[in-house]
Design an enzyme around this catalytic site. Structure first.
Site: not given
Length: 367
Positions: A320-322
Protein backbone atom coordinates in the site's frame (compact mmCIF):
# COMPACT_ATOMS: atom_id res chain seq x y z
CA UNK A 1 -9.39 18.88 -21.81
CA UNK A 2 -8.04 16.41 -19.28
CA UNK A 3 -5.14 14.43 -20.78
CA UNK A 4 -6.65 11.21 -19.47
CA UNK A 5 -9.66 11.90 -21.68
CA UNK A 6 -7.62 12.24 -24.87
CA UNK A 7 -8.53 8.67 -25.88
CA UNK A 8 -12.27 9.22 -25.54
CA UNK A 9 -14.50 8.90 -28.63
CA UNK A 10 -15.55 12.17 -30.34
CA UNK A 11 -18.04 14.18 -28.29
CA UNK A 12 -20.83 13.92 -30.86
CA UNK A 13 -20.44 10.12 -30.80
CA UNK A 14 -20.70 10.03 -26.99
CA UNK A 15 -23.73 12.35 -27.02
CA UNK A 16 -25.47 10.04 -29.50
CA UNK A 17 -24.57 6.95 -27.41
CA UNK A 18 -25.88 8.64 -24.27
CA UNK A 19 -29.18 9.74 -25.84
CA UNK A 20 -29.74 6.30 -27.40
CA UNK A 21 -28.61 4.43 -24.26
CA UNK A 22 -26.13 2.48 -26.38
CA UNK A 23 -24.86 -0.43 -24.25
CA UNK A 24 -21.91 -0.90 -26.62
CA UNK A 25 -20.23 2.02 -24.84
CA UNK A 26 -20.35 0.47 -21.37
CA UNK A 27 -16.93 0.97 -19.79
CA UNK A 28 -15.77 3.29 -22.58
CA UNK A 29 -16.93 6.55 -20.97
CA UNK A 30 -19.05 8.00 -18.18
CA UNK A 31 -21.50 10.91 -18.38
CA UNK A 32 -21.38 13.58 -15.68
CA UNK A 33 -24.28 16.02 -15.40
CA UNK A 34 -23.25 19.48 -14.22
CA UNK A 35 -26.74 20.52 -13.11
CA UNK A 36 -27.30 17.54 -10.78
CA UNK A 37 -23.72 16.65 -9.79
CA UNK A 38 -24.35 12.99 -10.69
CA UNK A 39 -22.44 10.71 -13.09
CA UNK A 40 -23.88 7.72 -14.94
CA UNK A 41 -23.23 4.88 -17.33
CA UNK A 42 -23.96 5.66 -21.02
CA UNK A 43 -26.99 3.32 -20.94
CA UNK A 44 -28.59 4.78 -17.80
CA UNK A 45 -32.40 4.67 -18.04
CA UNK A 46 -32.87 7.95 -16.17
CA UNK A 47 -34.20 10.96 -18.05
CA UNK A 48 -31.47 12.26 -20.32
CA UNK A 49 -29.99 15.72 -19.63
CA UNK A 50 -29.36 18.37 -22.23
CA UNK A 51 -26.02 17.66 -23.99
CA UNK A 52 -24.70 21.10 -23.09
CA UNK A 53 -25.02 20.18 -19.41
CA UNK A 54 -22.91 17.04 -19.74
CA UNK A 55 -19.18 16.39 -19.62
CA UNK A 56 -17.57 13.04 -20.35
CA UNK A 57 -14.86 11.10 -18.52
CA UNK A 58 -12.96 7.92 -19.35
CA UNK A 59 -12.83 6.65 -15.75
CA UNK A 60 -15.18 6.64 -12.78
CA UNK A 61 -12.47 7.95 -10.45
CA UNK A 62 -12.15 11.10 -12.59
CA UNK A 63 -15.84 11.80 -12.01
CA UNK A 64 -15.37 11.32 -8.27
CA UNK A 65 -12.32 13.58 -8.20
CA UNK A 66 -14.39 16.33 -9.86
CA UNK A 67 -16.99 16.09 -7.11
CA UNK A 68 -19.68 14.07 -8.92
CA UNK A 69 -21.76 11.45 -7.08
CA UNK A 70 -22.54 8.01 -8.49
CA UNK A 71 -26.07 7.54 -9.88
CA UNK A 72 -28.21 5.34 -7.63
CA UNK A 73 -30.13 3.93 -10.59
CA UNK A 74 -27.38 2.71 -12.94
CA UNK A 75 -24.63 2.34 -10.27
CA UNK A 76 -21.66 3.33 -12.44
CA UNK A 77 -19.07 2.21 -9.88
CA UNK A 78 -20.36 -1.33 -10.26
CA UNK A 79 -20.56 -1.03 -14.02
CA UNK A 80 -16.91 0.07 -14.21
CA UNK A 81 -15.98 -3.52 -13.46
CA UNK A 82 -18.15 -5.09 -16.18
CA UNK A 83 -17.27 -5.51 -19.84
CA UNK A 84 -20.16 -4.71 -22.22
CA UNK A 85 -22.20 -7.62 -23.53
CA UNK A 86 -20.70 -7.48 -27.02
CA UNK A 87 -17.16 -7.77 -25.60
CA UNK A 88 -18.15 -10.61 -23.27
CA UNK A 89 -19.70 -12.46 -26.24
CA UNK A 90 -16.50 -12.04 -28.27
CA UNK A 91 -14.27 -13.18 -25.40
CA UNK A 92 -16.50 -16.23 -25.00
CA UNK A 93 -16.14 -17.02 -28.71
CA UNK A 94 -12.35 -16.71 -28.47
CA UNK A 95 -12.32 -19.02 -25.48
CA UNK A 96 -14.46 -21.60 -27.30
CA UNK A 97 -12.36 -21.54 -30.51
CA UNK A 98 -8.89 -20.25 -29.53
CA UNK A 99 -7.35 -21.04 -32.94
CA UNK A 100 -9.90 -19.02 -34.91
CA UNK A 101 -8.55 -16.11 -36.94
CA UNK A 102 -10.60 -12.92 -36.54
CA UNK A 103 -10.44 -10.56 -39.51
CA UNK A 104 -12.19 -7.19 -39.54
CA UNK A 105 -14.71 -8.65 -41.99
CA UNK A 106 -15.51 -11.48 -39.56
CA UNK A 107 -15.91 -8.99 -36.71
CA UNK A 108 -18.32 -6.93 -38.82
CA UNK A 109 -20.27 -10.10 -39.65
CA UNK A 110 -20.71 -10.59 -35.89
CA UNK A 111 -21.99 -7.03 -35.54
CA UNK A 112 -18.78 -5.68 -34.00
CA UNK A 113 -17.26 -2.44 -35.24
CA UNK A 114 -13.45 -3.05 -35.48
CA UNK A 115 -12.53 0.54 -34.57
CA UNK A 116 -14.75 0.48 -31.48
CA UNK A 117 -13.25 -2.88 -30.49
CA UNK A 118 -9.72 -1.56 -30.98
CA UNK A 119 -10.49 1.45 -28.78
CA UNK A 120 -12.02 -0.69 -26.01
CA UNK A 121 -9.09 -3.14 -25.94
CA UNK A 122 -6.51 -0.35 -25.95
CA UNK A 123 -8.23 1.23 -22.95
CA UNK A 124 -8.82 -1.97 -20.98
CA UNK A 125 -5.95 -4.27 -22.03
CA UNK A 126 -3.31 -1.79 -23.16
CA UNK A 127 -3.17 -3.38 -26.63
CA UNK A 128 -5.40 -3.88 -29.66
CA UNK A 129 -7.69 -6.89 -29.97
CA UNK A 130 -5.53 -8.44 -32.68
CA UNK A 131 -2.35 -7.92 -30.61
CA UNK A 132 -4.06 -9.48 -27.59
CA UNK A 133 -5.26 -12.41 -29.71
CA UNK A 134 -1.76 -12.97 -31.12
CA UNK A 135 -0.16 -12.79 -27.67
CA UNK A 136 -2.77 -15.18 -26.30
CA UNK A 137 -2.06 -17.76 -29.03
CA UNK A 138 1.67 -17.45 -28.44
CA UNK A 139 1.09 -17.83 -24.72
CA UNK A 140 -0.72 -21.10 -25.35
CA UNK A 141 2.22 -22.20 -27.53
CA UNK A 142 4.60 -21.29 -24.69
CA UNK A 143 2.60 -23.44 -22.29
CA UNK A 144 2.67 -26.33 -24.74
CA UNK A 145 6.44 -26.14 -25.20
CA UNK A 146 7.00 -26.05 -21.44
CA UNK A 147 4.90 -29.20 -21.13
CA UNK A 148 7.02 -31.05 -23.68
CA UNK A 149 5.22 -30.30 -26.93
CA UNK A 150 7.46 -29.96 -29.98
CA UNK A 151 8.08 -26.52 -31.45
CA UNK A 152 6.58 -27.68 -34.78
CA UNK A 153 3.31 -28.74 -33.12
CA UNK A 154 3.18 -25.57 -30.99
CA UNK A 155 3.63 -23.43 -34.11
CA UNK A 156 0.94 -25.10 -36.19
CA UNK A 157 -1.49 -25.45 -33.27
CA UNK A 158 -1.28 -21.69 -32.67
CA UNK A 159 -2.19 -20.91 -36.28
CA UNK A 160 1.20 -20.31 -37.88
CA UNK A 161 1.81 -21.85 -41.31
CA UNK A 162 5.58 -21.43 -41.23
CA UNK A 163 8.11 -22.18 -38.52
CA UNK A 164 10.15 -19.10 -39.37
CA UNK A 165 7.11 -16.85 -38.90
CA UNK A 166 6.32 -18.52 -35.59
CA UNK A 167 9.90 -18.21 -34.33
CA UNK A 168 10.06 -14.52 -35.26
CA UNK A 169 6.71 -13.74 -33.61
CA UNK A 170 7.60 -15.79 -30.51
CA UNK A 171 10.95 -14.05 -30.03
CA UNK A 172 9.43 -10.63 -30.62
CA UNK A 173 6.71 -11.27 -28.05
CA UNK A 174 8.70 -13.10 -25.34
CA UNK A 175 12.29 -11.95 -26.02
CA UNK A 176 13.56 -15.54 -26.15
CA UNK A 177 13.65 -18.24 -28.82
CA UNK A 178 11.12 -21.12 -28.68
CA UNK A 179 14.02 -23.50 -27.99
CA UNK A 180 14.74 -21.78 -24.66
CA UNK A 181 11.10 -21.57 -23.60
CA UNK A 182 11.12 -24.89 -21.75
CA UNK A 183 13.62 -23.52 -19.21
CA UNK A 184 12.01 -20.08 -18.81
CA UNK A 185 9.98 -18.76 -15.87
CA UNK A 186 6.56 -17.75 -17.24
CA UNK A 187 4.92 -14.63 -15.81
CA UNK A 188 1.21 -14.95 -16.50
CA UNK A 189 -0.97 -11.88 -16.76
CA UNK A 190 -4.64 -11.08 -16.80
CA UNK A 191 -6.78 -7.97 -16.81
CA UNK A 192 -8.78 -7.15 -13.68
CA UNK A 193 -11.68 -4.73 -13.53
CA UNK A 194 -12.06 -2.33 -10.59
CA UNK A 195 -14.15 0.74 -9.75
CA UNK A 196 -11.00 2.81 -10.44
CA UNK A 197 -10.40 1.42 -13.91
CA UNK A 198 -8.76 -1.65 -15.43
CA UNK A 199 -5.65 -3.14 -13.84
CA UNK A 200 -3.11 -5.69 -15.00
CA UNK A 201 -2.12 -8.47 -12.61
CA UNK A 202 0.96 -10.65 -13.15
CA UNK A 203 2.02 -13.70 -11.18
CA UNK A 204 4.51 -16.55 -11.39
CA UNK A 205 4.59 -19.77 -9.38
CA UNK A 206 5.98 -18.02 -6.27
CA UNK A 207 3.40 -15.24 -6.08
CA UNK A 208 2.01 -11.96 -7.38
CA UNK A 209 4.68 -9.87 -9.12
CA UNK A 210 2.67 -6.94 -10.47
CA UNK A 211 -0.67 -5.22 -9.93
CA UNK A 212 -0.89 -1.91 -11.76
CA UNK A 213 -3.43 0.40 -13.37
CA UNK A 214 -3.21 0.04 -17.13
CA UNK A 215 -2.82 3.79 -17.64
CA UNK A 216 0.16 4.07 -15.25
CA UNK A 217 2.84 6.02 -17.19
CA UNK A 218 5.67 3.80 -15.91
CA UNK A 219 3.96 0.52 -16.85
CA UNK A 220 5.86 0.00 -20.11
CA UNK A 221 9.21 0.57 -18.40
CA UNK A 222 8.27 -1.84 -15.59
CA UNK A 223 7.31 -4.56 -18.07
CA UNK A 224 10.59 -4.14 -19.93
CA UNK A 225 12.52 -4.46 -16.66
CA UNK A 226 10.72 -7.69 -15.77
CA UNK A 227 11.64 -9.11 -19.17
CA UNK A 228 15.16 -7.79 -19.62
CA UNK A 229 16.49 -7.56 -16.05
CA UNK A 230 14.71 -10.48 -14.42
CA UNK A 231 14.34 -12.78 -17.43
CA UNK A 232 10.58 -13.27 -17.31
CA UNK A 233 8.59 -14.59 -20.27
CA UNK A 234 5.28 -12.71 -20.13
CA UNK A 235 2.14 -14.37 -21.47
CA UNK A 236 -1.64 -14.21 -20.94
CA UNK A 237 -3.05 -16.82 -18.58
CA UNK A 238 -4.30 -17.66 -15.10
CA UNK A 239 -2.94 -19.34 -12.00
CA UNK A 240 -3.98 -19.66 -8.37
CA UNK A 241 -2.36 -16.35 -7.37
CA UNK A 242 -4.20 -14.42 -10.10
CA UNK A 243 -7.52 -15.97 -9.14
CA UNK A 244 -6.86 -15.14 -5.49
CA UNK A 245 -5.99 -11.50 -6.09
CA UNK A 246 -9.07 -11.05 -8.26
CA UNK A 247 -11.26 -12.30 -5.42
CA UNK A 248 -9.43 -10.34 -2.71
CA UNK A 249 -9.44 -7.12 -4.72
CA UNK A 250 -13.21 -7.36 -5.17
CA UNK A 251 -13.62 -7.80 -1.39
CA UNK A 252 -11.27 -4.87 -0.74
CA UNK A 253 -13.26 -2.46 -2.92
CA UNK A 254 -16.46 -3.67 -1.25
CA UNK A 255 -14.95 -2.60 2.09
CA UNK A 256 -14.91 -6.20 3.37
CA UNK A 257 -11.18 -6.97 3.32
CA UNK A 258 -8.50 -5.16 5.33
CA UNK A 259 -5.56 -7.51 4.84
CA UNK A 260 -4.45 -9.21 1.63
CA UNK A 261 -3.25 -12.79 1.91
CA UNK A 262 -2.10 -13.42 -1.67
CA UNK A 263 1.54 -14.57 -1.89
CA UNK A 264 3.98 -11.95 -3.20
CA UNK A 265 7.23 -12.20 -5.12
CA UNK A 266 8.87 -8.79 -5.48
CA UNK A 267 12.08 -8.66 -7.55
CA UNK A 268 14.16 -5.59 -6.73
CA UNK A 269 17.16 -4.21 -4.89
CA UNK A 270 17.67 -5.10 -1.23
CA UNK A 271 16.82 -1.55 -0.14
CA UNK A 272 13.64 -1.49 -2.25
CA UNK A 273 12.49 -4.78 -0.77
CA UNK A 274 13.11 -3.40 2.73
CA UNK A 275 10.95 -0.37 1.94
CA UNK A 276 8.19 -2.51 0.42
CA UNK A 277 8.22 -4.74 3.51
CA UNK A 278 7.59 -1.66 5.67
CA UNK A 279 4.79 -0.50 3.37
CA UNK A 280 2.94 -3.77 3.96
CA UNK A 281 3.11 -3.10 7.73
CA UNK A 282 1.23 0.23 7.51
CA UNK A 283 -2.19 -0.56 9.06
CA UNK A 284 -5.35 -0.39 6.98
CA UNK A 285 -6.92 3.06 7.17
CA UNK A 286 -3.73 4.70 8.48
CA UNK A 287 -0.85 6.58 6.85
CA UNK A 288 2.89 7.02 7.25
CA UNK A 289 5.58 9.26 5.75
CA UNK A 290 8.81 8.75 3.84
CA UNK A 291 10.72 10.08 6.84
CA UNK A 292 9.06 7.69 9.26
CA UNK A 293 9.90 4.70 7.07
CA UNK A 294 13.50 5.88 6.68
CA UNK A 295 13.79 6.15 10.47
CA UNK A 296 12.42 2.62 10.96
CA UNK A 297 15.06 1.34 8.52
CA UNK A 298 17.77 3.08 10.55
CA UNK A 299 18.46 5.61 7.79
CA UNK A 300 16.81 8.86 8.94
CA UNK A 301 18.39 10.86 6.15
CA UNK A 302 17.13 8.59 3.38
CA UNK A 303 13.63 10.03 2.89
CA UNK A 304 14.30 10.71 -0.79
CA UNK A 305 15.59 7.17 -1.36
CA UNK A 306 12.50 5.79 0.37
CA UNK A 307 10.35 7.90 -1.93
CA UNK A 308 12.09 6.49 -5.00
CA UNK A 309 11.66 2.91 -3.76
CA UNK A 310 8.03 3.69 -3.00
CA UNK A 311 7.58 4.87 -6.60
CA UNK A 312 9.16 1.67 -7.93
CA UNK A 313 6.57 -0.50 -6.18
CA UNK A 314 4.89 -2.67 -8.83
CA UNK A 315 2.11 -4.06 -6.66
CA UNK A 316 -0.42 -1.30 -6.09
CA UNK A 317 -2.93 -1.49 -3.24
CA UNK A 318 -1.61 -4.82 -1.89
CA UNK A 319 1.75 -3.20 -1.12
CA UNK A 320 0.00 0.00 0.00
CA UNK A 321 2.17 2.84 -1.22
CA UNK A 322 -1.03 4.92 -1.31
CA UNK A 323 -0.79 5.06 2.51
CA UNK A 324 2.43 7.10 2.37
CA UNK A 325 1.89 10.86 2.47
CA UNK A 326 4.08 13.94 2.77
CA UNK A 327 5.37 15.17 6.12
CA UNK A 328 2.97 18.14 5.79
CA UNK A 329 -0.02 15.83 5.28
CA UNK A 330 -0.21 16.33 1.51
CA UNK A 331 -0.99 13.35 -0.70
CA UNK A 332 2.26 13.73 -2.71
CA UNK A 333 2.82 11.63 -5.81
CA UNK A 334 1.17 8.35 -6.71
CA UNK A 335 1.80 6.27 -9.83
CA UNK A 336 -1.90 5.64 -10.37
CA UNK A 337 -2.74 9.33 -10.02
CA UNK A 338 -3.65 11.38 -6.92
CA UNK A 339 -7.44 11.05 -7.46
CA UNK A 340 -7.07 7.29 -7.09
CA UNK A 341 -4.86 7.72 -4.02
CA UNK A 342 -7.48 9.95 -2.42
CA UNK A 343 -10.21 7.44 -3.33
CA UNK A 344 -8.33 4.54 -1.72
CA UNK A 345 -7.68 6.47 1.48
CA UNK A 346 -11.35 7.53 1.67
CA UNK A 347 -12.46 3.95 1.05
CA UNK A 348 -10.30 2.60 3.88
CA UNK A 349 -11.25 5.35 6.31
CA UNK A 350 -14.97 4.88 5.61
CA UNK A 351 -14.78 1.08 5.97
CA UNK A 352 -12.78 1.43 9.19
CA UNK A 353 -15.26 3.91 10.69
CA UNK A 354 -18.17 1.69 9.69
CA UNK A 355 -16.62 -1.36 11.35
CA UNK A 356 -15.91 0.63 14.52
CA UNK A 357 -19.48 1.91 14.65
CA UNK A 358 -20.84 -1.61 14.26
CA UNK A 359 -18.77 -3.05 17.10
CA UNK A 360 -20.99 -1.84 20.00
CA UNK A 361 -24.07 -3.26 18.31
CA UNK A 362 -22.32 -6.55 17.68
CA UNK A 363 -21.22 -6.68 21.31
CA UNK A 364 -24.82 -6.20 22.52
CA UNK A 365 -26.05 -8.96 20.23
CA UNK A 366 -23.40 -11.34 21.52
CA UNK A 367 -24.30 -10.44 25.10
Amino acid sequence: MNLQNASLPPRNEMVRAMLERDTAYEGVFFTAVKTTGIFCRPSCTARKPKPENVEFFAHADECLSEGYRACLRCKPLDAAAIAPDWVQKLLGAVEATPDRQWSDAQLLAEGIEPLKLRRWFKQHFGMTFHAWLRTRRLGMALGGIRQGESIDHAAFDSGYESLSGFRDAFQKSFHITPGKAADSEPLLFTRLTTPLGPMIAMAERRGLVMLEFLDRPALTRELEALQNRYGYVIAPGHNAHLRQIEDELAQYFAGKLCEFRVALHLPGSEFSRQVWAELVKIPYGQTSTYGAIAAILGKPGASRAVGLANGHNRVSIVVPCHRVIGADGSLTGYGGGQPRKAFLLRLENAALQLSQLSLPGMAREEA
